[in-house]
Design an enzyme around this catalytic site. Structure first.
Site, PDB file in Angstrom:
ATOM      1  N   PRO A   1       0.839  -1.208   0.000  1.00 47.20           N
ATOM      2  CA  PRO A   1       0.000   0.000   0.000  1.00 47.20           C
ATOM      3  C   PRO A   1       0.874   1.258   0.000  1.00 47.20           C
ATOM      4  O   PRO A   1       1.504   1.586   0.994  1.00 47.20           O
ATOM      5  CB  PRO A   1      -0.799  -0.125   1.303  1.00 47.20           C
ATOM      6  CG  PRO A   1       0.029  -1.012   2.177  1.00 47.20           C
ATOM      7  CD  PRO A   1       0.768  -1.944   1.272  1.00 47.20           C
TER       8      PRO A   1
ATOM      9  N   ASP B   1       5.927   2.191   1.874  1.00 48.38           N
ATOM     10  CA  ASP B   1       5.015   1.076   2.128  1.00 48.38           C
ATOM     11  C   ASP B   1       4.345   1.320   3.476  1.00 48.38           C
ATOM     12  O   ASP B   1       5.005   1.256   4.517  1.00 48.38           O
ATOM     13  CB  ASP B   1       5.813  -0.234   2.137  1.00 48.38           C
ATOM     14  CG  ASP B   1       4.932  -1.471   2.288  1.00 48.38           C
ATOM     15  OD1 ASP B   1       3.784  -1.337   2.751  1.00 48.38           O
ATOM     16  OD2 ASP B   1       5.419  -2.573   1.975  1.00 48.38           O
ATOM     17  N   HIS B   2       3.035   1.568   3.449  1.00 48.05           N
ATOM     18  CA  HIS B   2       2.342   1.958   4.677  1.00 48.05           C
ATOM     19  C   HIS B   2       2.187   0.798   5.664  1.00 48.05           C
ATOM     20  O   HIS B   2       1.772   0.998   6.807  1.00 48.05           O
ATOM     21  CB  HIS B   2       0.967   2.553   4.348  1.00 48.05           C
ATOM     22  CG  HIS B   2       0.649   3.773   5.154  1.00 48.05           C
ATOM     23  ND1 HIS B   2       0.964   3.888   6.492  1.00 48.05           N
ATOM     24  CD2 HIS B   2       0.048   4.945   4.817  1.00 48.05           C
ATOM     25  CE1 HIS B   2       0.558   5.069   6.942  1.00 48.05           C
ATOM     26  NE2 HIS B   2       0.001   5.732   5.937  1.00 48.05           N
ATOM     27  N   ARG B   3       2.515  -0.426   5.233  1.00 45.71           N
ATOM     28  CA  ARG B   3       2.538  -1.541   6.186  1.00 45.71           C
ATOM     29  C   ARG B   3       3.737  -1.424   7.112  1.00 45.71           C
ATOM     30  O   ARG B   3       3.693  -1.846   8.272  1.00 45.71           O
ATOM     31  CB  ARG B   3       2.615  -2.881   5.440  1.00 45.71           C
ATOM     32  CG  ARG B   3       1.442  -3.206   4.546  1.00 45.71           C
ATOM     33  CD  ARG B   3       1.722  -4.466   3.754  1.00 45.71           C
ATOM     34  NE  ARG B   3       2.908  -4.347   2.911  1.00 45.71           N
ATOM     35  CZ  ARG B   3       3.420  -5.329   2.171  1.00 45.71           C
ATOM     36  NH1 ARG B   3       2.827  -6.527   2.173  1.00 45.71           N
ATOM     37  NH2 ARG B   3       4.500  -5.133   1.432  1.00 45.71           N
TER      38      ARG B   3
ATOM     39  N   VAL C   1       5.826   1.600   7.261  1.00 44.10           N
ATOM     40  CA  VAL C   1       6.146   2.979   7.651  1.00 44.10           C
ATOM     41  C   VAL C   1       4.854   3.728   7.947  1.00 44.10           C
ATOM     42  O   VAL C   1       3.974   3.852   7.078  1.00 44.10           O
ATOM     43  CB  VAL C   1       6.920   3.695   6.520  1.00 44.10           C
ATOM     44  CG1 VAL C   1       7.288   5.109   6.955  1.00 44.10           C
ATOM     45  CG2 VAL C   1       8.167   2.898   6.136  1.00 44.10           C
TER      46      VAL C   1
END
Length: 471
Positions: free
Chosen positions: A265, A441-443, A445
């Site tokens: 994401p 990567d929002h998983r 960070v």
């Protein structure tokens, strides 16, 4: 007269588990006599164009695949006729064995299989030492300022390698002298380099020679033109569309970008920074003896800023391991640099960039760019990256939303440096300004972590002296 035997050479894994490669060209013909380590073919993997050295000294008996054919790893591509008394100093590489498979122990006095197996990275070759035993010599780049790297096996110089022998000839023709990018250009234009006069040193055929050849309307004879669709982007007069096979780097890049875009994401943030102090520092460094002869650019200082900022924000230098359900945080930085090459987008990386001084980093960036432009980036240099930078500013672009290099947590895009009216010390002044775009990567960070990292990079570029407060 000594007896002979037939040896098959199977396409080896050229690095990082690649499953197939395309035969671009053969440098030998059936009946040619070749020496150990002589380049016999040029192949293209999903990541790089590489040269295959011969694992045997002998005579070419059969070429199993034609140029333009995509071959799976482990399939025979060429057969050699070699002397039966040559011994097992070099053996053909076999297809990768299944995990857990066993093999018989070597007899006494026989070399272990690991020593006889053809190394699977191009640039490695079986080099016979004075003792008669083969030794591996990896082709590696030494870090700038570091000890010299091991040299690759000495091959015959360009221009003395045998080319295909036309029917009726009594010996191999001399291969025209040129560089890999020029050979690629000629291939794409359907031009036989043997017909192009070389104006470079000692008859070297340059890019300008090929372009001049095209401008004057010279075309190769009908029988020597590539098959339809063989040259990427080549279209016959009057055609309304051009179809280019999806393969090589373009195929790999497309698959990687789709996988990354729909797996991780993405979130993207932007920061516009007054980089006038950085540009002034750059001008000062270029005049110092410590950086004499080194190519210094805004990318050099931006790369150093990223390395410093990662120390304070390690989550940007991590990997999502879905199989083990773990977050892997790297304690080193393999810094990827997106490079636009004639073959497409590649992202080679500088190993352990965090351990380099600024002058070493500048040298490594210059070497990386030169190797990428020449199409000689090794497969190992295209994998293992931990974070990347893409310099879209060289194309006059201010900002973008870069897609993550697969397996990495972040990528920073550098925009163009522009002179703009800017608030400076309470007044409006003409300053040099750059926009930074950070995708992550929002998983891995969170927004806070990504923002702090981007703010740190911006602070260093806005005032390089801020590094003293961060290290």
């Amino acid at each position: 007269m000594s007896a002979t035997m037939i040896k098959e050479f199977r396409l080896p894994d050229l690095g990082e588990g690649l499953t197939e490669s395309e035969i671009l060209s053969w440098k030998v013909s059936v009946g040619d006599t070749v020496s150990l380590n002589q380049v016999i073919a040029e192949v293209e993997t999903a990541k790089a164009v590489v040269e295959l050295p011969s694992p045997f000294a002998g005579v070419i008996k059969e070429l199993h695949e034609q140029p333009g054919t995509v071959v799976e790893v482990g399939k025979p591509i060429v057969s050699f006729e070699v002397a039966d008394d040559a011994g097992p100093s070099v053996s053909e590489p076999s297809a990768p064995s299944a995990p857990g498979s066993s093999s018989a122990a070597p007899a006494e006095g026989e070399q272990p299989a690991a020593q006889k197996r053809q190394p699977n990275l191009v640039g490695y070759g079986a080099v016979v030492e004075s003792s008669g035993r083969p030794a591996r010599r990896p082709r590696t780049l030494a870090p700038a300022g570091g000890p010299a790297a091991s040299q690759p096996p000495v091959l015959e110089p360009v221009g003395t390698k045998p080319a295909e022998t036309p029917p009726g000839d009594t010996g191999p023709a001399e291969r025209p002298r040129s560089t890999p990018p020029v050979r690629k250009l000629a291939k794409d234009r359907g031009i036989d380099l043997a017909l192009v006069p070389g104006t470079g040193p000692r008859g070297l055929i340059t890019r300008e020679d090929v372009q001049e050849f095209v401008r004057h309307g010279a075309v190769p004879p009908e029988g020597e033109r590539p098959a339809a669709g063989a040259a990427a982007g080549a279209a016959a007069p009057g055609e309304r569309e051009t179809r280019t096979p999806i393969k090589g780097v373009r195929k790999h890049t497309a698959a990687a970008m789709v996988s990354s875009a729909f797996t991780a994401p993405h979130a993207t943030e932007f920061l516009t920074v007054d980089v006038t102090p950085t540009m002034e520092l750059l001008a000062t460094l270029k005049e110092t003896s410590a950086f004499s002869g080194l190519k210094l650019t805004p990318l050099t200082l931006a790369a150093k800023a990223v390395l410093v900022a990662l120390r304070r924000n390690p989550s940007l230098n991590s990997h999502w391991d879905g199989e083990r359900q773990e977050i892997v945080t790297y304690n080193y930085v393999n810094l990827g640099i997106a490079a636009a090459t004639p073959r497409g987008l590649t992202v080679p990386n500088i190993k352990d960039a965090d351990a380099m001084t600024l002058d070493q980093l500048a040298g490594a960036l210059a070497a990386l760019a030169e190797t990428a432009r020449a199409g000689k980036t090794l497969p190992a240099d295209l994998s293992g990256g931990t974070i990347s930078i893409t310099n879209i500013g060289v194309f006059g672009i201010d900002a973008g939303t870069p897609i993550l290099n697969p397996g990495e947590a972040a990528i920073l895009a550098m925009g163009a440096v522009r002179s703009m009216p800017w608030e400076y010390r309470g007044e409006v002044a003409l300053r040099q300004v750059m926009t930074l775009s950070l995708s992550f990567d929002h998983r891995l960070v969170d927004g806070e972590q990504g923002s702090r990292f981007l703010a740190d990079v911006g602070a260093i570029l806005a005032e390089p002296g801020m590094v003293l407060t961060m290290v």
